[in-house]
Write a protein that holds these residues in place. Structure first.
Motif, short mmCIF file in Angstrom:
data_model
loop_
_atom_site.label_atom_id
_atom_site.label_comp_id
_atom_site.label_asym_id
_atom_site.label_seq_id
_atom_site.Cartn_x
_atom_site.Cartn_y
_atom_site.Cartn_z
N ASP A 52 -51.81 10.80 -10.81
CA ASP A 52 -52.81 10.45 -11.71
C ASP A 52 -52.57 9.93 -12.92
O ASP A 52 -52.96 10.05 -14.17
N VAL A 53 -51.71 8.77 -12.66
CA VAL A 53 -51.52 8.05 -13.68
C VAL A 53 -52.45 6.70 -13.74
O VAL A 53 -53.05 6.43 -12.81
N THR A 54 -53.15 6.81 -15.05
CA THR A 54 -54.27 5.77 -15.12
C THR A 54 -53.54 4.66 -15.97
O THR A 54 -53.13 4.52 -17.07
N VAL A 55 -53.91 3.47 -15.48
CA VAL A 55 -53.34 1.99 -15.94
C VAL A 55 -54.65 1.35 -16.46
O VAL A 55 -55.44 0.93 -15.80
N VAL A 56 -54.65 1.05 -17.83
CA VAL A 56 -55.69 0.27 -18.19
C VAL A 56 -55.37 -1.05 -18.79
O VAL A 56 -54.45 -1.24 -19.28
N THR A 57 -56.10 -2.13 -18.11
CA THR A 57 -55.63 -3.36 -18.47
C THR A 57 -57.06 -4.22 -18.23
O THR A 57 -58.13 -4.01 -18.21
N CYS A 58 -56.74 -5.80 -18.35
CA CYS A 58 -57.76 -6.56 -18.73
C CYS A 58 -57.33 -8.10 -18.17
O CYS A 58 -56.05 -8.35 -18.52
N LEU A 59 -58.00 -8.58 -17.25
CA LEU A 59 -57.72 -9.84 -16.82
C LEU A 59 -56.24 -10.13 -16.24
O LEU A 59 -55.47 -10.91 -16.53
N PRO A 60 -55.84 -9.09 -15.25
CA PRO A 60 -54.40 -9.05 -15.04
C PRO A 60 -54.28 -10.55 -14.16
O PRO A 60 -54.98 -10.84 -13.30
N MET A 61 -53.14 -11.11 -14.10
CA MET A 61 -52.83 -12.31 -13.65
C MET A 61 -52.08 -12.04 -12.22
O MET A 61 -52.28 -12.96 -11.38
N ASP A 62 -51.40 -11.01 -12.03
CA ASP A 62 -50.59 -10.72 -10.76
C ASP A 62 -51.18 -9.61 -9.89
O ASP A 62 -51.55 -8.79 -10.46
N SER A 63 -51.06 -9.78 -8.80
CA SER A 63 -51.34 -8.56 -7.78
C SER A 63 -50.23 -7.81 -7.66
O SER A 63 -49.18 -7.89 -7.03
#
Ligand code: COA
Length: 439
Positions: A52-63
């Motif tokens: 249950d780790v939540t990663v919050v991000t925006c417009l990630p460039m890589d998969s």
């Protein structure tokens, strides 16, 4: 004070950084070209240890493996302020969710919702006074440096050193990792004939001395190349782009008529080619400020003749824009579309412009051939998110002309929007408008 010693005392490896992540944590990552590729590339290696780790991000460039591989679903979920192709393709795994937001409130509202345990970002080299630069984005990154329990930065000498809210002191950072990977770049395609026509219509709407915001997507970028004959433009934008560098180098952007931050080009993040990154490196003419300031409509509106130029996926005959979803499927995000359009309307002499192609060739499930559709439609597709209200669109531009919507009734909007739709769809649109009594 010997800042290099302080820096060295905070130096850790990627693996040590990962060891600080615990089950249940919220980890916030810097956006787009500022994303910490080192930690994110190896995040999945702790999947057996965390839940249950939540990663919050925006417009990630890589998969990254941690979210594209469904086997890590129990360990990681991702929440995104803006979808990119990387997240869009992985959405069906069920471990990713969109955070609806206006970009200028993204950090503030997230902080009200939940305090971040860890912020992971990137920075350019430290200077002799102990300052690092968060480089390519201060959209929410600076807020997270101020509020996260633990702050870890990947320091990469290839990252440009920018000024503004990006400047942070080594004392305010918990750990640093030395990295040297290449910075992600955004491929820029040459403007098409259609782009050039749209660009010329928009150029007609832009007076000398205006301040511009150019949104994300193919058309806004192409517009820049049609503005070369303008004089003394200024830049106050969410995203700093290659087109703006070209306008500056051509002497078109001078900023001398700007009524806010005179002479400065203001943005909250930058994304583009190496040319762009070299341009903003150590360049005091560019200010990268917090998204809560740069994108605040009331700040934007302090620029006289502020012109926002954004694009959309679909617009209905009353002017409502869906710019972020295809039906129910999240495609991108609201980003600063509404922030900048509202700011432009508050501005003295300002204009909010939506530019789009009249048609799109879309994929249809189970068919190999693409289908031609009108992007101007009588009603938005079922499930579409309204990114920009019809109240906030002053002008709509397609390759068939300009529809001014300011102050017009629904009846007049229908007429004007059908006039700039593709001729093959105009009769059908008229018929649907009558059937639906949109007048
Ligand atoms: N219905 C279904 N599909 C559509 C469509 C419609 N009405 N209009 C476009 N599409 C499809 C296209 O066919 C294309 O599909 P493909 O990838 O399979 O070829 C895809 O959607 C993208 O269209 P395109 O016009 O190339 O998008 P773009 O890269 O120029 O981006 C937005 C356009 C609207 C998605 C983008 O500008 C955005 O996310 N805007 C919201 C945020 C914003 O404006 N921020 C401003 C501040 S920076």
């Amino acid at each position: 004070m010997n800042w290099q010693q302080v820096y060295n005392s905070k130096l850790i490896t990627r693996q040590e950084a990962l060891s600080y992540i615990k089950s249940g944590d919220q980890v916030i990552s810097a956006l787009a070209a500022a994303e910490p590729r080192g930690i994110l590339t190896e995040l999945h290696t702790i999947a057996d240890r965390v839940k249950d780790v939540t990663v919050v991000t925006c417009l990630p460039m890589d998969s990254y493996e941690y979210y594209i591989n469904p086997k890590h679903k129990e360990s990681f979920t991702m929440e995104g302020w803006f979808y990119s192709p990387a997240i869009r393709n992985a959405h069906e795994n069920g471990n990713i969710s969109f955070i609806p937001n206006h970009l200028h409130l993204a950090a503030t509202k997230r902080l009200a919702h939940r305090k971040p345990n860890i912020f992971i970002g990137t920075a350019s080299r430290m200077d002799k006074h102990g300052y690092l630069s968060l480089s390519l984005s201060a959209t929410y990154e600076r807020d997270m440096v101020e509020h996260a329990d633990l702050v870890i930065l990947e320091v990469n000498e290839k990252m440009p050193r920018t000024f503004g809210d990006t400047i942070v002191h080594i004392n305010d950072i918990d750990y640093v990792i030395n990295e040297s990977y290449d910075i992600p770049q955004l491929g820029i395609s040459e403007p098409s004939e259609k782009d050039k026509i749209i660009g010329r219509y928009i150029a007609d709407l832009i007076e000398d001395g205006s301040t511009l915001q150019l949104g994300i997507g193919g058309i806004p970028n192409a517009v820049a190349s049609e503005l070369m004959s303008k004089k003394d433009l200024g830049i106050h934008t969410e995203m700093f782009t290659d087109g703006m560098v070209d306008l500056y180098n051509a002497g078109v952007v001078t900023g001398i008529k700007k009524t806010l931050m005179n002479g400065k080009m203001v943005a909250t993040f930058a994304l583009g080619s190496k040319k762009l990154y070299d341009f903003i490196d150590d360049n005091p003419a560019v200010v990268i400020a917090k998204g809560s300031w740069t994108n605040n409509p009331y700040v934007i509106g302090q620029n006289y003749k502020m012109v926002s130029i954004n694009t959309t996926l679909e617009i209905d005959l009353t002017g409502q824009c869906c710019s972020e979803s295809i039906g129910h499927r999240q495609f991108s995000g609201t980003g600063g579309q509404c922030d900048t359009a509202v700011g432009a309307q508050i501005s003295q002499g300002g204009k909010s412009i939506i530019a789009l192609y009249s048609t799109a060739q879309i994929k249809v499930q189970g068919q190999t051939d693409r289908k031609l559709i009108s992007k101007i439609s009588s009603r938005l597709t079922y499930g579409a998110a309204v990114s920009l209200s019809r109240n906030d669109v002053d002008f709509v531009v397609t390759e068939f002309g300009i529809a001014e919507l300011r102050g017009t009734s629904v009846r007049e909007r229908v007429k004007r929007l059908i006039n700039i739709a593709h001729p093959d769809f105009r009769e059908q649109l008229k018929y649907e408008a009558r059937e639906l009594m949109i007048w």
